[in-house]
Write an enzyme that holds these catalytic residues in place. Structure first.
Site, PDB file in Angstrom:
ATOM      1  CG  HIS A 433      -1.679  -1.180   1.318  1.00  0.00           C
ATOM      2  ND1 HIS A 433      -2.373  -1.612   2.042  1.00  0.00           N
ATOM      3  CD2 HIS A 433      -2.012  -1.963   0.432  1.00  0.00           C
ATOM      4  CE1 HIS A 433      -3.109  -2.812   2.623  1.00  0.00           C
ATOM      5  NE2 HIS A 433      -2.685  -2.892   0.962  1.00  0.00           N
TER       6      HIS A 433
HETATM    7  C1  FAD Z   1      -0.450  -7.885  -3.650  1.00  0.00           C
HETATM    8  C2  FAD Z   1      -1.462  -7.152  -3.375  1.00  0.00           C
HETATM    9  C3  FAD Z   1      -2.294  -7.293  -2.483  1.00  0.00           C
HETATM   10  C4  FAD Z   1      -3.155  -5.730  -2.088  1.00  0.00           C
HETATM   11  N1  FAD Z   1      -4.727  -5.932  -1.668  1.00  0.00           N
HETATM   12  C5  FAD Z   1      -5.104  -5.458  -1.209  1.00  0.00           C
HETATM   13  C6  FAD Z   1      -6.371  -5.288  -0.792  1.00  0.00           C
HETATM   14  O1  FAD Z   1      -6.418  -6.951  -0.437  1.00  0.00           O
HETATM   15  N2  FAD Z   1      -7.099  -4.369  -0.842  1.00  0.00           N
HETATM   16  C7  FAD Z   1      -6.736  -2.990  -0.689  1.00  0.00           C
HETATM   17  O2  FAD Z   1      -7.729  -1.520  -0.483  1.00  0.00           O
HETATM   18  N3  FAD Z   1      -5.977  -2.567  -1.435  1.00  0.00           N
HETATM   19  C8  FAD Z   1      -4.951  -4.116  -1.560  1.00  0.00           C
HETATM   20  N4  FAD Z   1      -4.289  -3.950  -2.149  1.00  0.00           N
HETATM   21  C9  FAD Z   1      -3.561  -2.867  -2.642  1.00  0.00           C
HETATM   22  C10 FAD Z   1      -3.669  -1.794  -4.008  1.00  0.00           C
HETATM   23  O3  FAD Z   1      -4.497  -2.760  -4.778  1.00  0.00           O
HETATM   24  C11 FAD Z   1      -3.545  -1.001  -4.351  1.00  0.00           C
HETATM   25  O4  FAD Z   1      -3.141   0.432  -3.439  1.00  0.00           O
HETATM   26  C12 FAD Z   1      -3.981  -0.027  -6.002  1.00  0.00           C
HETATM   27  O5  FAD Z   1      -4.581  -0.701  -7.065  1.00  0.00           O
HETATM   28  C13 FAD Z   1      -3.823   0.813  -6.260  1.00  0.00           C
HETATM   29  O6  FAD Z   1      -4.324   1.668  -7.280  1.00  0.00           O
HETATM   30  P1  FAD Z   1      -3.407   3.035  -7.853  1.00  0.00           P
HETATM   31  O7  FAD Z   1      -4.930   3.237  -9.019  1.00  0.00           O
HETATM   32  O8  FAD Z   1      -3.154   3.839  -7.181  1.00  0.00           O
HETATM   33  O9  FAD Z   1      -2.275   2.103  -8.583  1.00  0.00           O
HETATM   34  P2  FAD Z   1      -2.182   0.737  -9.367  1.00  0.00           P
HETATM   35  O10 FAD Z   1      -3.528   0.164  -9.028  1.00  0.00           O
HETATM   36  O11 FAD Z   1      -0.837   0.314  -8.657  1.00  0.00           O
HETATM   37  O12 FAD Z   1      -3.189   0.494 -11.002  1.00  0.00           O
HETATM   38  C14 FAD Z   1      -1.698   1.598 -11.739  1.00  0.00           C
HETATM   39  C15 FAD Z   1      -1.665   1.171 -13.156  1.00  0.00           C
HETATM   40  O13 FAD Z   1      -0.932   1.745 -13.805  1.00  0.00           O
HETATM   41  C16 FAD Z   1      -0.070   1.135 -14.009  1.00  0.00           C
HETATM   42  N5  FAD Z   1       0.881   1.832 -15.251  1.00  0.00           N
HETATM   43  C17 FAD Z   1       2.601   2.679 -14.081  1.00  0.00           C
HETATM   44  N6  FAD Z   1       3.331   3.413 -15.126  1.00  0.00           N
HETATM   45  C18 FAD Z   1       2.185   3.848 -16.295  1.00  0.00           C
HETATM   46  C19 FAD Z   1       2.925   3.690 -17.564  1.00  0.00           C
HETATM   47  N7  FAD Z   1       4.377   4.894 -16.962  1.00  0.00           N
HETATM   48  N8  FAD Z   1       2.238   4.237 -18.342  1.00  0.00           N
HETATM   49  C20 FAD Z   1       1.439   3.493 -18.369  1.00  0.00           C
HETATM   50  N9  FAD Z   1       1.170   2.845 -17.742  1.00  0.00           N
HETATM   51  C21 FAD Z   1       1.453   2.820 -16.022  1.00  0.00           C
HETATM   52  C22 FAD Z   1       0.638   0.457 -13.491  1.00  0.00           C
HETATM   53  O14 FAD Z   1       0.869  -0.762 -14.652  1.00  0.00           O
HETATM   54  C23 FAD Z   1      -0.934  -0.287 -13.553  1.00  0.00           C
HETATM   55  O15 FAD Z   1      -1.435  -1.078 -13.954  1.00  0.00           O
HETATM   56  C24 FAD Z   1      -3.484  -4.943  -2.482  1.00  0.00           C
HETATM   57  C25 FAD Z   1      -2.213  -4.482  -3.868  1.00  0.00           C
HETATM   58  C26 FAD Z   1      -1.150  -5.522  -3.517  1.00  0.00           C
HETATM   59  C27 FAD Z   1      -0.112  -5.666  -5.259  1.00  0.00           C
END
Ligand code: FAD
Lengths: 495, 115
Positions: A433
Site C-alpha cells: 500500500h
Molecule cells: C498483492 C497486493 C494485494 C493487495 N491487497 C489489497 C486489498 O486486499 N485491499 C486493498 O484495499 N488494497 C490492496 N492492495 C493495494 C491496492 O491494490 C492498491 O493500493 C491500488 O490498486 C492502487 O491503485 P492505483 O490505481 O493507485 O495504482 P495501481 O492499481 O497500481 O494501478 C496503476 C496502473 O498504472 C500502470 N502504469 C504505471 N506506470 C505506467 C506508465 N508509465 N504508462 C502506462 N501505465 C502505467 C500500471 O501498470 C498499473 O496497472 C494490494 C496490492 C497488492 C500489490
C-alpha cells in the site's frame, strides 16, 4: 469504443482525445469511466497487458510473471531490501489484490484536515461518505461468508476469539465468490470486482479507448500547460496522445516517476512516500488447512488497529506458501510435502516513516527504511501473530526472523519475539500500500496538487491515485482510492 | 544480459534444498527457468545466480572439496544447514529457497488432494 493491443503497434501512432488517463488501476479506471459517462473522449494508456479471466494462471510463477511488476520482486532501497509489490496489467494492482475493502477511517480524514484545513471544504467528509457508499454498492462489497471462508480464515477467527481480540470476516469486492483462493493470481472466474471487471468495460462501452501494453514515457507540456503524453508500445512503435487534459493514475510510485521524468519537479514530488509494511508468519496445524483454498483473504483481526497493527489471513499460491515454511534440505522437503497443514497470516503496520521516489539513471526508484518504531511494530506484530496461531491450535510457527530459531512452539518462545532483533534487515517484510508522493494541499511548497486534484503548476494536469493522499490510511486503500478518484472526476467536470 | 547458472549446478541445488518433493518435469522445469529469467528483475537474477554459485560450488568446495552435485544427500544437507546458520550466507539460502519454491516446485502436485 475500443481496446488496442500495443504489442501490435510497430510504427508511429497519433491519437487525439479530450482526456488521456495514464494507468488502468482503480484510480484510472474510475476516472475514465466517470469522464466517459459524462461524454468526454477518453483514452486510457496502460503499460501492462489485458488478461482474460480464464487466462489467469493458478501457479505462482505464471501469475507473477504475467501480472506483477518485476515479477513482484522490485524492492525499496534502504536498510532492509523489502519487496514493493505492484500489479502491472489492465486493472492495476487491484486485479491481483486480496479484495479487502475498507472505507477511509474518519480519524484519517480528520488528520488530513488538521494538516491542511482547506481540505475540510475541498474534500468534505459528507461527500467522501456519499461516494464511498456508491463505490461499495457498485462493487458488491460484503463480509466474507463462512461457507466460502475456508479453514485458514476460520482458524484466525478462532485464535482471535481465544485472545479476546476484535475480529471480523473481511468485507470484499466480490460477486458470486466461490472461494477459489486465487485473488492474488487474478480471479479465474471474474468474480472479483476489480477495474477490468467493474469499471473499464463500462468506460469502453461509453466510448473510451484503452491502449494496453503501451507505456507512457513522458508528458508533453509547454508554457505551463499539458498537451498530452508520449508513449512506447510493446510492439516497438511510438504513440502520441494529444489531449488538453491528462490524468495521472499510474500509482504512488510511477506517477511521481513520470512527473520527474518529464521535468516536472515542482513541489515535493516524490517526497513523503508512505506505506504499510507488512510481515507474516507461517504456522502448522494438526488439521488440514489447504491455505490455497477458500476466500483468499477472508478474515481480519482489528483489535489493535488504533495501535497501527492489522492482522489478516493470507491466501498465497502454493509456491509462495512453500517459500514461507521453514528449513532447508530434508526439513524443508518434509514441510513442503506437508504443505496442506500450513497457513500464513500477516500483519500490516501503519508506519509514519517517510521515503522518497526518485529518478536514477532513467529508472524510478523508491528509497525507504523502516524506523526503530516500525521494527518495534514488526516485533510486536509477530508476537501477536504467534499468539494467534498457538491460540488457534497451531503446533509450531515459522517467524522468518534472522537470528531466531526457524520454528517456535511454546508461548514463552513466541513471547520472546517482542525482544527480537532491532535490525530492520532481520525481518522479511513486504510493501503493498503506497501513498503520499504527490500529496494534495493548498500550499504549493508543501503539496503537488491542489485540494481539487489539479497540479499546482501545470494547467490541465490532474492526479487521481493514492500519491495525492496526505498520509497513509492504516487500512487497505482501494476503496478510498476509488472514492477520491470519483471526486477527482467530479472536480474535473466542474472545472 | 545477466548471469545464468549452469543447469547441473542449479538442479543439484534444487534437489538439495527440497529433497523428496514433486518438482516440475524436465521440460516444464527448463521452460519455468526460462520464464523466470525473462520476467525477474536483474537484482533477483543476480541473487539467484550468486546463490547457485556460492551454495552449489564455492561453499561446498570450501567445506568438503567437492561441488554440491558430487556430494551424497546427507553431505548436501550438512552443507546447506551450515550455510543457513551463517549470517553471511543465510540471505543467499533465503534467495535460493524463494526462487526454488516459485520456479521448480510442481504447483499442481502441491495442491493436489492428499489421502
Ligand atoms: C498483492 C497486493 C494485494 C493487495 N491487497 C489489497 C486489498 O486486499 N485491499 C486493498 O484495499 N488494497 C490492496 N492492495 C493495494 C491496492 O491494490 C492498491 O493500493 C491500488 O490498486 C492502487 O491503485 P492505483 O490505481 O493507485 O495504482 P495501481 O492499481 O497500481 O494501478 C496503476 C496502473 O498504472 C500502470 N502504469 C504505471 N506506470 C505506467 C506508465 N508509465 N504508462 C502506462 N501505465 C502505467 C500500471 O501498470 C498499473 O496497472 C494490494 C496490492 C497488492 C500489490
Amino acid at each position: 469504443m475500443s481496446r488496442r493491443d500495443g504489442r501490435a503497434l510497430r510504427g508511429r501512432e497519433e491519437l487525439v482525445a479530450d482526456v488521456v488517463v495514464v494507468g488502468s488501476g482503480p484510480a484510472g479506471a474510475v476516472v475514465a469511466r466517470e469522464l466517459a459517462t459524462a461524454g468526454l473522449g477518453v483514452v486510457v494508456v496502460e503499460e501492462g497487458p489485458w488478461i482474460e479471466a480464464a487466462d489467469h494462471p493458478a501457479d505462482a510463477l505464471g501469475a507473477m510473471a504475467l501480472s506483477y511488476r518485476g515479477m513482484g520482486a522490485q524492492v525499496v532501497l534502504g536498510r532492509a531490501l523489502m519487496p514493493l509489490v505492484q500489479g502491472r496489467r489492465v486493472g492495476g494492482s487491484a486485479a491481483i489484490n486480496g479484495a479487502i475493502c475498507w472505507r477511509l477511517p474518519r480519524d484519517v480524514h480528520a488528520d488530513w484536515v488538521a494538516q491542511d484545513p482547506a481540505l475540510a471544504d475541498a474534500l468534505p467528509w459528507t461527500e467522501l461518505e456519499e461516494v464511498t457508499d456508491r463505490v461499495e454498492a457498485e462493487l458488491g462489497v460484503a463480509p466474507t461468508l463462512p461457507e466460502i471462508a475456508g479453514p485458514k480464515n476460520l482458524l484466525l477467527a478462532r485464535g482471535a476469539d481465544a485472545l479476546g481480540l476484535a475480529h471480523r470476516p473481511i468485507r470484499r469486492n466480490v460477486r458470486g465468490c466461490a472461494g477459489l483462493g486465487r485473488c492474488l493470481q487474478g480471479c479465474p472466474a471474474g468474480h472479483k470486482q476489480s477495474p477490468e471487471v467493474a469499471q473499464l468495460p463500462e468506460a469502453l462501452a461509453r466510448g473510451a479507448t484503452l491502449l494496453h501494453d503501451v507505456e507512457v514515457v513522458g508528458l508533453a507540456h509547454a508554457r505551463g500547460r499539458v498537451q498530452g503524453v508520449a508513449a512506447r508500445a510493446a510492439g516497438g512503435g511510438t504513440v502520441v496522445v494529444r489531449a488538453p487534459r491528462v490524468v495521472l493514475a499510474a500509482s504512488a510510485v510511477q506517477t511521481p516517476g513520470l512527473l520527474l521524468a518529464s521535468g516536472l519537479s515542482q513541489g515535493p514530488v516524490g517526497r513523503h512516500f508512505q506505506c504499510h509494511p507488512g510481515v507474516s508468519m507461517a504456522g502448522r496445524f494438526p488439521e488440514v488447512v489447504r491455505a490455497w483454498e477458500g476466500a483468499t483473504q477472508g478474515h481480519e483481526v482489528i483489535g489493535l488497529r488504533r495501535e497501527g497493527l492489522k492482522f489478516e489471513a493470507l491466501g498465497h499460491p502454493a509456491g509462495v506458501l512453500a517459500s514461507r515454511v521453514p528449513g532447508v534440505g530434508r526439513a524443508l522437503g518434509r514441510a513442503v510435502a506437508d504443505l496442506d497443514h500450513w497457513a500464513d497470516w500477516g500483519v500490516a503496520v501503519r508506519s509514519r516513516t517517510e521515503g522518497r521516489v526518485r529518478r536514477v539513471l532513467g529508472r524510478t526508484v523508491v528509497t525507504w527504511s523502516p524506523s526503530a518504531d516500525d521494527v518495534r511494530q514488526f516485533r510486536r506484530g509477530l508476537q501477536v501473530l504467534g499468539e494467534l496461531f498457538l491460540a488457534a491450535g497451531a503446533e509450531r510457527v515459522a517467524p522468518h526472523v534472522a537470528g531466531l530459531p526457524a520454528t517456535l512452539a511454546t508461548p514463552a518462545e513466541v513471547a520472546a519475539l517482542a525482544q527480537g532483533p532491532r535490525r530492520a534487515s532481520a525481518y522479511q517484510g513486504a510493501i503493498t500500500h503506497l501513498f503520499g508522493t504527490c500529496r494534495m494541499g493548498s500550499d504549493p511548497r508543501r503539496a503537488v496538487v491542489r485540494p481539487d486534484f489539479r497540479h499546482h503548476h501545470v494547467d490541465g494536469l490532474w492526479i487521481a491515485d493514492s500519491s495525492v493522499f496526505p498520509s497513509n490510511t492504516g487500512v487497505n486503500p482501494q476503496v478510498s482510492i476509488m472514492a477520491l478518484a470519483t471526486i477527482c472526476a467530479r472536480r474535473m467536470l466542474a472545472a | 544480459m545477466s548471469p545464468t547458472p549452469s543447469p547441473s549446478v542449479r538442479d543439484a541445488l534444487v534437489e538439495a534444498l527440497v529433497p523428496g518433493v514433486a518438482l516440475r518435469g524436465p521440460q516444464a522445469s527448463a521452460q519455468a527457468w526460462r520464464d523466470f529469467a525473462a520476467a525477474a528483475p536483474l537484482h533477483l537474477r543476480v541473487g539467484w545466480w550468486a546463490a547457485t554459485l556460492v551454495l552449489g560450488v564455492v561453499w561446498p568446495l570450501a567445506l568438503s572439496g567437492r561441488r554440491l552435485a558430487h556430494l551424497s544427500p546427507a553431505a548436501r544437507e550438512v552443507v546447506l544447514r551450515r550455510a543457513a546458520a551463517l549470517p553471511g550466507l543465510a540471505a543467499l539460502v533465503e534467495v535460493a529457497r524463494v526462487c526454488v519454491c516459485l520456479v521448480a516446485l510442481d504447483d499442481d502436485a502441491l495442491r493436489a488432494a492428499r489421502p
